[in-house]
Write an enzyme that holds these catalytic residues in place. Structure first.
Site, PDB file in Angstrom:
ATOM      1  N   PRO A  46       0.845  -1.193   0.000  1.00 58.65           N
ATOM      2  CA  PRO A  46       0.000   0.000   0.000  1.00 58.65           C
ATOM      3  C   PRO A  46       0.883   1.246   0.000  1.00 58.65           C
ATOM      4  O   PRO A  46       1.700   1.422   0.905  1.00 58.65           O
ATOM      5  CB  PRO A  46      -0.794  -0.124   1.309  1.00 58.65           C
ATOM      6  CG  PRO A  46       0.080  -0.961   2.197  1.00 58.65           C
ATOM      7  CD  PRO A  46       0.825  -1.895   1.291  1.00 58.65           C
ATOM      8  N   MET A  47       0.747   2.083  -1.025  1.00 54.58           N
ATOM      9  CA  MET A  47       1.588   3.277  -1.149  1.00 54.58           C
ATOM     10  C   MET A  47       0.707   4.494  -1.380  1.00 54.58           C
ATOM     11  O   MET A  47      -0.053   4.539  -2.360  1.00 54.58           O
ATOM     12  CB  MET A  47       2.586   3.123  -2.301  1.00 54.58           C
ATOM     13  CG  MET A  47       3.646   2.068  -2.059  1.00 54.58           C
ATOM     14  SD  MET A  47       4.752   1.868  -3.483  1.00 54.58           S
ATOM     15  CE  MET A  47       3.784   0.750  -4.513  1.00 54.58           C
ATOM     16  N   VAL A  48       0.788   5.450  -0.484  1.00 48.15           N
ATOM     17  CA  VAL A  48      -0.004   6.672  -0.605  1.00 48.15           C
ATOM     18  C   VAL A  48       0.249   7.315  -1.963  1.00 48.15           C
ATOM     19  O   VAL A  48       1.403   7.491  -2.369  1.00 48.15           O
ATOM     20  CB  VAL A  48       0.339   7.656   0.533  1.00 48.15           C
ATOM     21  CG1 VAL A  48      -0.395   8.978   0.343  1.00 48.15           C
ATOM     22  CG2 VAL A  48      -0.006   7.046   1.888  1.00 48.15           C
ATOM     23  N   GLN A  66      -6.519  -1.405   2.182  1.00 46.70           N
ATOM     24  CA  GLN A  66      -5.923  -1.089   3.478  1.00 46.70           C
ATOM     25  C   GLN A  66      -6.580   0.136   4.096  1.00 46.70           C
ATOM     26  O   GLN A  66      -6.742   1.168   3.431  1.00 46.70           O
ATOM     27  CB  GLN A  66      -4.424  -0.835   3.389  1.00 46.70           C
ATOM     28  CG  GLN A  66      -3.812  -0.772   4.801  1.00 46.70           C
ATOM     29  CD  GLN A  66      -2.375  -0.358   4.835  1.00 46.70           C
ATOM     30  OE1 GLN A  66      -2.045   0.779   4.529  1.00 46.70           O
ATOM     31  NE2 GLN A  66      -1.503  -1.262   5.262  1.00 46.70           N
ATOM     32  N   CYS A  84       2.250   2.502   9.903  1.00 42.73           N
ATOM     33  CA  CYS A  84       2.636   3.799   9.342  1.00 42.73           C
ATOM     34  C   CYS A  84       3.273   4.678  10.422  1.00 42.73           C
ATOM     35  O   CYS A  84       2.654   4.949  11.455  1.00 42.73           O
ATOM     36  CB  CYS A  84       1.431   4.515   8.750  1.00 42.73           C
ATOM     37  SG  CYS A  84       1.830   6.150   8.059  1.00 42.73           S
ATOM     38  N   ASN A 128       8.446  -7.520   4.711  1.00 41.15           N
ATOM     39  CA  ASN A 128       8.461  -6.230   4.018  1.00 41.15           C
ATOM     40  C   ASN A 128       9.691  -5.422   4.439  1.00 41.15           C
ATOM     41  O   ASN A 128      10.050  -5.401   5.609  1.00 41.15           O
ATOM     42  CB  ASN A 128       7.171  -5.466   4.358  1.00 41.15           C
ATOM     43  CG  ASN A 128       7.146  -4.046   3.821  1.00 41.15           C
ATOM     44  OD1 ASN A 128       6.816  -3.124   4.546  1.00 41.15           O
ATOM     45  ND2 ASN A 128       7.490  -3.856   2.564  1.00 41.15           N
ATOM     46  N   GLY A 129      10.322  -4.796   3.432  1.00 36.75           N
ATOM     47  CA  GLY A 129      11.428  -3.894   3.736  1.00 36.75           C
ATOM     48  C   GLY A 129      12.632  -4.059   2.841  1.00 36.75           C
ATOM     49  O   GLY A 129      13.264  -5.114   2.829  1.00 36.75           O
TER      50      GLY A 129
END
Length: 317
Positions: A33-35, A87, A116, A216-217
């Protein structure tokens, strides 16, 4: 809520089930999920290049429930956009359950953002501050389970680790006991930004719970994704910035192929992507394949026609 040619077939009726995928023993490749970025057009693009599961950008559940305008602007999908996880940022179990009920005909599940680190999110009681409130997370999972009758509709959480990893493991165990479908773990603490990812911590979490775990990362290539999965024992990997720079990452490309750039143009124009988003994605994709001088010229372009002319002149059709 826009549906872009959404037909009567809903995600629940489609064959792709993310829970089954994560239990298959195969590496599940996930778009984070990316703004502003992981919207329908970009999800459509990465699906063409072996991405198995996509998330929407984080949506504030309270706004989504209360405002038709918010629903129309924040959530757009179509029949090919599956499997899909929506999300939400939430700190109220009832509002989250209502939001889940709204999207359940159009998605495979919802995810609660518990990771977040942005100040605005934490000041509103969203995001990473929730990792210190396991009872609230449990309540939100329960309420969604009670509100959405479809048993195949997933309820997952995305977290960051804590300085005291035993607390994170305890949080995950409580979430599992409440019925969470899987847990995505970003291997940094709230205070860490660009420090190395603690894959060892993700491994420990995976070893202490039974539900699937997604790592994730800092994953930038398919080989790194495969290595992280092997190191951590997780069921899948989630990528954010790596996919922005190279949407064909999961197909094994080391940098964005020209075909992917033209695919993006076709998809973005077909779906009516706003120019700033259209251009910004191209700037990310072309970062590694353009010189400094070319970047200055390309980044200064101000219209779709100018972008198309530039790409045609420099890279052909």
């Amino acid at each position: 809520m826009k549906s872009n040619c959404l037909k009567t077939t809903t995600c629940q009726e489609r064959k792709k089930d993310p829970i089954e995928m994560l239990q298959s023993g195969q590496l599940v490749k996930v778009c984070a999920p990316m703004v502003r970025y992981s919207k329908l057009a970009f999800r459509t693009l990465v699906r063409k290049y072996n991405c198995d599961l996509c998330y929407t950008p984080m949506i504030v559940a309270a706004d989504f429930v209360r405002s038709v305008k918010a629903r129309d602007s924040e959530f757009t999908t179509n029949q090919g956009d599956c499997p899909l996880i929506v999300q939400f940022a939430a700190n109220d179990a009832r509002l989250l359950a209502d939001a889940a009920h709204i999207v359940c005909p159009y998605a495979n599940g919802i995810d609660i953002n518990c990771g977040c680190p942005q100040r605005w999110a934490m000041s509103e009681g969203y995001g990473a501050c929730l990792i210190n409130q396991p009872e609230l997370i449990q309540d939100m999972v329960k309420q969604v389970r009670n509100q959405v009758e479809n048993p195949r509709f997933s309820v997952s959480i995305k977290i960051r680790i804590q300085d005291d990893l035993t607390r994170t493991v305890d949080l995950c165990r409580k979430a599992e006991a409440t019925g969470v479908s899987w847990i995505t773990v970003h291997g940094r603490t709230v205070a860490e930004r660009h420090q190395p990812v603690h894959y060892d911590a993700i491994k420990i979490i995976k070893e202490n719970i039974s539900v699937p775990v997604i790592a994730n990362g800092d994953i930038k290539t398919l080989k790194e994704a495969e290595n992280v999965c092997e190191i951590t024992g997780t069921n899948g990997v989630m990528v954010a910035r790596g996919l922005l720079a190279n949407p064909a990452l999961f197909a094994g490309y080391e940098e964005t192929p020209l075909k992917c750039i033209w695919d993006w143009i076709d998809i973005a124009l077909e779906l009516g992507t706003p120019y700033m988003c259209f251009h910004q994605h191209l700037m990310y994709m072309m970062e590694k394949i353009t010189s400094r001088q070319e970047k200055r010229i390309f980044n200064a372009l101000c219209s779709t026609s100018a972008v198309l002319d530039y790409l045609t002149d420099h890279y052909g059709t």
